[in-house]
Motif scaffolding. Structure first.
Motif, PDB file in Angstrom:
ATOM      1  N   ASP A  79       8.132   0.736   4.808  1.00 33.68           N
ATOM      2  CA  ASP A  79       9.480   1.146   5.628  1.00 33.68           C
ATOM      3  C   ASP A  79       9.447   2.357   5.080  1.00 33.68           C
ATOM      4  O   ASP A  79      10.379   3.070   5.811  1.00 33.68           O
ATOM      5  N   TYR A  80       8.970   3.195   4.230  1.00 33.69           N
ATOM      6  CA  TYR A  80       9.223   4.404   3.808  1.00 33.69           C
ATOM      7  C   TYR A  80       7.862   5.383   4.126  1.00 33.69           C
ATOM      8  O   TYR A  80       7.847   6.122   3.313  1.00 33.69           O
ATOM      9  N   GLY A  81       7.285   4.963   4.950  1.00 31.88           N
ATOM     10  CA  GLY A  81       6.024   5.601   5.617  1.00 31.88           C
ATOM     11  C   GLY A  81       4.793   5.585   4.768  1.00 31.88           C
ATOM     12  O   GLY A  81       3.569   6.087   5.044  1.00 31.88           O
ATOM     13  N   VAL A  82       4.333   4.514   4.045  1.00 31.17           N
ATOM     14  CA  VAL A  82       3.054   4.337   3.385  1.00 31.17           C
ATOM     15  C   VAL A  82       2.393   3.570   4.399  1.00 31.17           C
ATOM     16  O   VAL A  82       2.750   2.215   4.680  1.00 31.17           O
ATOM     17  N   ARG A  83       0.965   3.887   4.548  1.00 27.99           N
ATOM     18  CA  ARG A  83       0.276   3.224   5.511  1.00 27.99           C
ATOM     19  C   ARG A  83      -1.047   3.214   4.487  1.00 27.99           C
ATOM     20  O   ARG A  83      -1.654   4.449   4.540  1.00 27.99           O
ATOM     21  N   LEU A  84      -1.731   2.120   4.239  1.00 25.66           N
ATOM     22  CA  LEU A  84      -2.782   1.901   3.549  1.00 25.66           C
ATOM     23  C   LEU A  84      -4.029   1.739   4.681  1.00 25.66           C
ATOM     24  O   LEU A  84      -3.911   1.039   5.646  1.00 25.66           O
ATOM     25  N   ILE A 226      -7.175   3.395   0.819  1.00 22.46           N
ATOM     26  CA  ILE A 226      -6.539   4.965   0.610  1.00 22.46           C
ATOM     27  C   ILE A 226      -5.315   5.019   1.354  1.00 22.46           C
ATOM     28  O   ILE A 226      -5.205   4.313   2.366  1.00 22.46           O
ATOM     29  N   CYS A 227      -4.598   5.789   0.978  1.00 24.65           N
ATOM     30  CA  CYS A 227      -3.272   6.209   1.870  1.00 24.65           C
ATOM     31  C   CYS A 227      -3.564   7.027   2.926  1.00 24.65           C
ATOM     32  O   CYS A 227      -3.859   8.320   2.529  1.00 24.65           O
ATOM     33  N   ILE A 234       2.587   8.164  -1.189  1.00 23.32           N
ATOM     34  CA  ILE A 234       3.135   6.942  -2.099  1.00 23.32           C
ATOM     35  C   ILE A 234       4.126   7.387  -3.085  1.00 23.32           C
ATOM     36  O   ILE A 234       5.351   7.023  -2.929  1.00 23.32           O
ATOM     37  N   ALA A 235       4.019   8.762  -3.503  1.00 22.81           N
ATOM     38  CA  ALA A 235       4.865   9.223  -4.570  1.00 22.81           C
ATOM     39  C   ALA A 235       6.137   9.561  -3.701  1.00 22.81           C
ATOM     40  O   ALA A 235       7.204   9.169  -4.319  1.00 22.81           O
TER      41      ALA A 235
END
Length: 242
Positions: A79-84, A226-227, A234-235
């Motif tokens: 929800d905060y923009g992390v896509r693996l 990998i992100c 992620i940070a």
């Protein structure tokens, strides 16, 4: 610079990924947390550099195992923009005489690559990989994400579980001896041993720790990630969460 009301329930010193995750969990519990970091931005090893060509390079943390633990789901980082992204090829090892070994996301493809070097080692890997994955899911991930136990308590808890004796037996051997007991071909041995040593563990240290096993077995048998946009995303997501 802190402005306004500077009273907090807790202060985390250092904005690396461990500090950020700690602060995020505390924040999720409703606490007001400050993260203090001396660098211009947070992230620690989660750093991404964009070259003039536009290419994105992760400076430290590249292949990640965020999806193997509870953090991604607990904190809803998507929800905060992390896509693996899970690449098809996880590890590529190049040897002499134009030999190469590819560790794929797919076990059958990995064994096919192994068989070109050593049919015997391919058969061993096919036999051991499901066991390594079982150990990762049943033993290693719970041990990593729960408080540490004494040796007696740990042994007593695991003894009754299937295949636990072989797992516990790795606490008394070196990574090199374990790898050499399984595989014959030098490039295969070197690649599997590298997986144990990837985070700085010694190949001849007596006793393979659960974290060293998790590093190796998950790299060899679990999808790596990998992100998208680089690990700094992620940070940034953890920062926004806090």
């Amino acid at each position: 610079m802190l402005t306004g009301d500077s009273r907090f329930d807790g202060i985390v010193i250092g904005g690396g990924h461990n500090g950020l995750i700690t602060a995020a969990y505390l924040s999720a519990c409703g606490l007001r947390v400050a993260v203090c970091e001396s660098d211009p931005d947070v992230g620690g090893g989660l750093r991404t550099f964009q070259a003039a060509s536009g290419a994105i390079h992760d400076l430290h943390a590249v292949h990640l195992k965020l999806h193997l633990g509870p953090i991604l789901e607990d904190l809803q980082l998507d929800d905060y923009g992390v896509r693996l992204i899970t690449p098809e090829v996880k590890i590529a090892a190049v040897g002499d005489k134009m030999r190469a070994l590819l560790v794929h996301r797919d076990l059958a493809a990995t064994c096919e690559s192994l068989a070109r070097l050593s049919p015997r080692d391919a058969a061993v890997f096919r036999r051991e990989a499901p066991r390594w994955r079982s150990w990762t899911q049943r033993f290693l991930i719970p041990e990593i994400y729960n408080p540490p136990e004494t040796i007696d308590v740990r042994t007593s808890r695991l003894r009754h579980q299937p295949d636990a004796d072989d797992y516990l037996g790795l606490s008394s051997v070196t990574p090199r001896d374990y790898v050499n007991s399984l595989f014959h071909e030098s490039l295969v041995r070197d690649t599997v041993l590298w997986a144990f040593m990837a985070q700085g563990y010694m190949s001849d240290y007596q006793g393979i720790s659960p974290l060293a096993m998790f590093t190796a077995f998950s790299a060899l048998t679990e999808p790596m990630a990998i992100c998208a946009g680089g690990s700094s995303q992620i940070a940034a997501a953890l920062k926004r969460f806090v």
